[in-house]
Scaffold this motif. Structure first.
Motif, PDB file in Angstrom:
ATOM      1  N   HIS A  17      27.288  -9.253  35.826  1.00  0.00           N
ATOM      2  CA  HIS A  17      28.129  -8.855  36.958  1.00  0.00           C
ATOM      3  C   HIS A  17      27.727  -7.451  37.376  1.00  0.00           C
ATOM      4  CE1 HIS A  17      32.565  -8.274  38.557  1.00  0.00           C
ATOM      5  NE2 HIS A  17      31.653  -7.831  39.397  1.00  0.00           N
ATOM      6  N   HIS A  44      26.512  -4.896  41.024  1.00  0.00           N
ATOM      7  CA  HIS A  44      26.439  -4.740  42.474  1.00  0.00           C
ATOM      8  C   HIS A  44      25.248  -3.873  42.854  1.00  0.00           C
ATOM      9  CE1 HIS A  44      30.378  -6.597  43.022  1.00  0.00           C
ATOM     10  NE2 HIS A  44      30.626  -6.071  41.835  1.00  0.00           N
ATOM     11  N   HIS A  70      29.338  -8.494  46.569  1.00  0.00           N
ATOM     12  CA  HIS A  70      30.637  -8.975  47.058  1.00  0.00           C
ATOM     13  C   HIS A  70      30.511  -9.997  48.187  1.00  0.00           C
ATOM     14  CE1 HIS A  70      33.370  -6.430  44.813  1.00  0.00           C
ATOM     15  NE2 HIS A  70      32.542  -5.417  44.999  1.00  0.00           N
ATOM     16  N   GLU A 117      29.715 -12.160  43.615  1.00  0.00           N
ATOM     17  CA  GLU A 117      31.081 -12.046  43.136  1.00  0.00           C
ATOM     18  C   GLU A 117      31.940 -12.532  44.288  1.00  0.00           C
ATOM     19  OE1 GLU A 117      32.734  -8.165  42.221  1.00  0.00           O
ATOM     20  OE2 GLU A 117      34.328  -9.099  41.039  1.00  0.00           O
ATOM     21  N   ASP A 132      30.118  -4.725  35.515  1.00  0.00           N
ATOM     22  CA  ASP A 132      30.507  -4.623  36.922  1.00  0.00           C
ATOM     23  C   ASP A 132      29.931  -3.336  37.505  1.00  0.00           C
ATOM     24  OD1 ASP A 132      31.791  -5.009  39.335  1.00  0.00           O
ATOM     25  OD2 ASP A 132      33.820  -4.991  38.521  1.00  0.00           O
ATOM     26  N   HIS A 190      28.111  -0.485  39.537  1.00  0.00           N
ATOM     27  CA  HIS A 190      27.756  -0.217  40.920  1.00  0.00           C
ATOM     28  C   HIS A 190      26.627   0.817  40.983  1.00  0.00           C
ATOM     29  CE1 HIS A 190      31.501  -2.338  41.480  1.00  0.00           C
ATOM     30  NE2 HIS A 190      31.336  -2.335  42.774  1.00  0.00           N
TER      31      HIS A 190
HETATM   32 ZN    ZN Z   1      32.421  -6.565  40.839  1.00  0.00          ZN
END
Ligand code: ZN
Ligand code: DGT
Ligand code: CA
Ligand code: CA
Length: 573
Positions: A341, A343, A373, A412, A528, A530
């Motif tokens: 996961h 981005h 996203h 996601e 997650d 970024h």
């Molecule tokens: Zn996320």
């Protein structure tokens, strides 16, 4: 990089202006700049130094001056003035969910509320429920919000406390005459929030070491400075202070002290009872038979002398660890082989696919999944159908180009208010990895959050449910979810649940992990991220998973690439 701090400052300005009743246009201009700063890849201090701030979108002369002042001095006059113009307790109300600046202005103007205590008073007296735009339901919600804020106020999130503790442990390690150094207490147990940091070091010269410890740079207050113990405070996030205790212990007692000060209290109480039953006495100096010390130099020696398997710190909570026959091999950071996961700049990440892949390679991973996203996450720059299809192609060609790292395509995907997914079945089926998450309308949808998650779990293309409860540590409570139903459905459909490792989330939390593990549900510990900096948070997720008794076999991303691929293709679960 000061962009994050500055964004916080501008959001704070916008909040306070809104409480003051400033017109929406000006307030919005600050919020826009805050959003811009959060996603701007370059350190804004550089643009400030080169005098080109006003060339950036949404930054006029006024805001540029504020950024320059912040870069130079760490403060903004306008913000200080705003803070001073309001009752000091009033901005605290912003921490209550469901009470925005406009409503705060109302309760202030109409009922003279200046802080949390006042607000409680007008809720109890019924005055608040009478106020136009509030009512009994809102009053009840606010009372719950106050309770949440009050119980989550003073502790420090794990992810904030850990680096501070490690830096301090290194500083102690550098003092001459110091042997072993350990972090103890709730932090060693990986608790999601920390009351204070407990450090332990091995030495005979306690007083000197405590002296050096209390006189270091960065100490804001000295609370105690004795022969074997020192206590200081240092600055932590949001202007808070964090207490650090250091205890200096002799070699023969080091293990006993480490055991004692690691806790938890509940675990220690049970351990002492077991000692007593064995006609032994346990304290922070050792394990004694009469006057004779039978163990104490290491922690292992203490558990062994009590006839117990060594208990990993994360599960010392008196939740069944005394019934273990052997030390469980819980998952560790070294078991993690990838991150499912992440981005990139395609949505709201700040690094490219290549940057994310290179860093993963450096970490020794075998694979990553790029899960940007979906279209409804507008704030997060979610991808339209068309852009997502193109993006999947881009990721595929990146995967073909980058050697030594499998880059899975993915997304996601938002779970919408009715529980349907934000992309068509065709797009979802084209992804190697689908993480499905709730990002909006956490509590307000007509469909309950449990039903929404159940629909997503049952969807054949969904592999992983992201941050299932939506909680943000100390900021937003978990959604009211029937976890038994979620775990049951995840087990039935072979859908994995995420242990989101980002420090604000740690979602699932330890007890939910335990429940999933007991039901045989597959988990994925994901950062997650970024930004490449985010990968490091994996250890917070691993600690949380360990607190839930997870072993490597419970965690999808401990598997080798080939096994993950076949799991994702549902060939083998
Ligand atoms: Zn996320
Ligand atoms: P925290 O700081 O609130 O996040 O939680 P802990 O667990 O770090 O607690 P703390 O800092 O008060 O004490 C560190 C450890 O010392 C604790 O986990 C167990 C041990 N300890 C402290 N006071 C007592 C006590 O009264 N009885 C027992 N059995 N152990 C104690
Ligand atoms: Ca502590
Ligand atoms: Ca303590």
């Amino acid at each position: 990089m000061i962009n994050g701090e500055l964004a916080q400052a501008f959001n704070r300005i916008a909040d306070l202006m809104e409480i003051r009743g400033t017109d929406g246009f000006r307030v919005n201009s600050y919020r826009r700049v805050a959003r811009f700063l959060k996603s701007h890849p370059e350190d804004i201090a550089v643009a400030a130094a080169e005098k080109r701030l006003t060339k950036l979108p949404g930054i006029g002369k006024g805001i540029a001056a504020k950024i320059e002042q912040y870069v130079e001095s760490g403060r903004i006059d306008a913000l200080d003035e705003l803070e001073a113009s309001l009752p000091p307790g009033l901005p605290d109300l912003l921490r209550i969910q469901s009470l925005g600046p406009k409503k705060i202005a109302l309760v202030h103007d109409q009922l003279g509320v200046g802080g949390l205590d006042d607000l409680k008073r007008v809720i109890e007296s019924g005055e608040l429920a009478e106020l136009a735009g509030f009512g009994a339901v809102t009053a009840k919600k606010l009372a719950e919000g106050i309770a949440f804020v009050e119980t989550s106020g003073e502790r420090t999130p794990l992810g904030i406390a850990l680096p501070i503790a490690e830096a301090m442990a290194d500083a102690v390690r550098a003092i001459a005459g110091v042997g072993r150094v350990d972090i103890a207490g709730s932090l060693r147990r990986g608790d999601e929030t920390i009351g204070d940091i407990d450090l332990l070091c091995e030495s005979d010269s306690g007083e000197r070491i405590v002296g050096v410890f209390t006189e270091q740079d960065g100490v804001s207050r000295v609370l105690a400075s004795g022969k074997t113990k020192g206590a200081i405070t240092v600055a932590s996030e949001r202007g808070r202070e964090l207490q650090i205790d250091l205890r200096v212990v002799r070699t023969e007692s080091y293990g006993a002290a480490l055991q004692y000060f690691s806790g938890s209290k509940a675990h220690n109480v049970r351990l002492r009872e077991i000692a007593v039953r064995n006609k032994l006495r346990l304290n922070e100096y050792g394990l004694y038979e009469g006057e004779r010390r039978v163990a104490g130099e290491t922690e292992e020696s203490i558990y062994a002398a009590l006839g117990l398997p060594f208990v990993p710190p994360e599960i010392r909570e008196d939740r069944g660890e005394f019934d273990l026959d052997e030390t469980p091999s819980l998952v560790s950071v070294g078991d993690i082989r990838g991150d499912l996961h992440l981005h990139t700049t395609a949505s709201d990440g700040r690094c490219t696919i290549d940057e994310m892949a290179e860093e993963a390679k450096r970490l020794g991973y075998e694979y990553i999944a790029v899960t940007d996203h979906s279209r409804s996450s507008a704030i997060a720059n979610g991808l339209s159908d068309e852009r997502m299809l193109e993006h999947l192609e881009t990721v595929r060609s990146a995967d073909a180009r980058i050697e030594g790292m499998k880059v899975f395509t993915g997304c996601e995907c938002d779970i919408l208010a009715d529980g349907s997914l934000d992309y068509s079945d065709e797009i979802l089926a084209a992804c190697d990895v689908v993480v499905a998450s709730i990002h909006a309308r956490h509590t307000r949808g007509r469909t309950s959050p449990t039903e929404r998650l159940l629909r997503a779990i049952a969807h054949p293309s969904v592999h992983i449910i992201g941050h299932a409860t939506g909680r943000l540590i100390q900021r937003r409570p978990a959604m009211d979810i029937d976890m038994a139903a979620i775990v049951g459905a995840a087990s039935e459909h072979g859908t994995a649940l995420e242990v989101n490792a980002s420090w604000q989330r740690l979602d699932l939390k330890d007890l939910d992990v335990r429940r999933a593990v007991e039901a045989g549900v597959m988990l994925a510990i994901n950062t997650d991220s970024h930004h490449v900096d985010g990968y490091g948070q994996i250890r917070l997720g691993v600690m949380t998973a360990r607190r839930g008794w997870a072993r490597p076999g419970n965690i999808l991303n401990t598997r080798h690439l080939r096994d993950v691929e076949s799991w994702l293709r549902r060939a083998e679960q």
